[in-house]
Design an enzyme around this catalytic site. Sequence first.
Site, PDB file in Angstrom:
ATOM      1  N   HIS A 263      45.735  36.508  27.920  1.00 29.46           N
ATOM      2  CA  HIS A 263      46.872  35.403  27.341  1.00 29.46           C
ATOM      3  C   HIS A 263      46.929  35.086  26.301  1.00 29.46           C
ATOM      4  CE1 HIS A 263      48.083  35.419  31.755  1.00 29.46           C
ATOM      5  NE2 HIS A 263      46.899  35.685  32.122  1.00 29.46           N
TER       6      HIS A 263
ATOM      7  N   HIS B 236      43.657  42.010  29.914  1.00 31.16           N
ATOM      8  CA  HIS B 236      45.156  41.345  29.196  1.00 31.16           C
ATOM      9  C   HIS B 236      43.993  40.350  28.641  1.00 31.16           C
ATOM     10  CE1 HIS B 236      46.185  40.154  33.023  1.00 31.16           C
ATOM     11  NE2 HIS B 236      46.527  38.923  33.018  1.00 31.16           N
TER      12      HIS B 236
ATOM     13  N   GLY C 123      42.379  34.019  39.499  1.00 28.55           N
ATOM     14  CA  GLY C 123      44.081  34.039  38.667  1.00 28.55           C
ATOM     15  C   GLY C 123      44.296  35.129  38.653  1.00 28.55           C
TER      16      GLY C 123
ATOM     17  N   ASP D  74      54.713  36.526  27.650  1.00 26.19           N
ATOM     18  CA  ASP D  74      54.705  36.690  29.421  1.00 26.19           C
ATOM     19  C   ASP D  74      55.997  36.703  30.044  1.00 26.19           C
ATOM     20  OD1 ASP D  74      52.137  36.510  31.326  1.00 26.19           O
ATOM     21  OD2 ASP D  74      54.184  35.316  32.193  1.00 26.19           O
ATOM     22  N   ILE D  75      56.655  36.867  31.078  1.00 23.22           N
ATOM     23  CA  ILE D  75      57.929  37.268  31.958  1.00 23.22           C
ATOM     24  C   ILE D  75      58.062  35.695  32.667  1.00 23.22           C
ATOM     25  CG2 ILE D  75      57.153  37.665  34.559  1.00 23.22           C
ATOM     26  CD1 ILE D  75      59.051  40.051  34.234  1.00 23.22           C
TER      27      ILE D  75
ATOM     28  N   ASN E   6      41.715  35.819  32.649  1.00 25.82           N
ATOM     29  CA  ASN E   6      41.549  36.038  34.272  1.00 25.82           C
ATOM     30  C   ASN E   6      40.652  36.898  34.597  1.00 25.82           C
ATOM     31  OD1 ASN E   6      42.526  33.405  34.565  1.00 25.82           O
ATOM     32  ND2 ASN E   6      44.722  33.929  34.541  1.00 25.82           N
TER      33      ASN E   6
END
Length: 119
Positions: free
Chosen positions: A107, A105, A98, A35-36, A92
């Site tokens: 997380h 995706h 969120g 994650d960026i 999410n």
Amino acid sequence: MAGEPQADCLFCKIVAGDVPADIVRESATTVAFRDINPQAPTHVLVVPRAHYRDAASLAAAEPHIMADLLCEAAAVAVDEKVDETGYRVVFNTGSGAGQTVWHTHAHVLGGRGMEWPPG
Ligand code: 5GP
Ligand code: ZN
């Protein structure tokens, strides 16, 4: 058609290699990248190569890919050495929860203590 790449989708662009990402794992059906804006020492996103808007849409259309996604999330946790201390897998779903990128995706978060209930 369901699952086809979307021209305006950031994660479709990462899957295609058109947007750079720090890729940590790939499989026939999934790509995992950092994650960026990490929220934990380990924060990796696992996405299907196919485009679906959220986890439930993917599960309904292609359940075997949803299973691949969860297996890859577990493999990320092993690679990152957070499998024994514990990690969290989060989907999410919807803007109120969120979700900001409308391509499924997971997380994978680990490497620190986790509160419950989540914020
Ligand atoms: P969501 O908010 O939809 O659950 O998660 C989207 C995640 O994508 C966020 O954690 C955000 O930091 C991450 N993200 C957004 N843009 C990029 C990007 O260009 N590259 C990477 N690697 N992650 C991104
Ligand atoms: Zn997409």
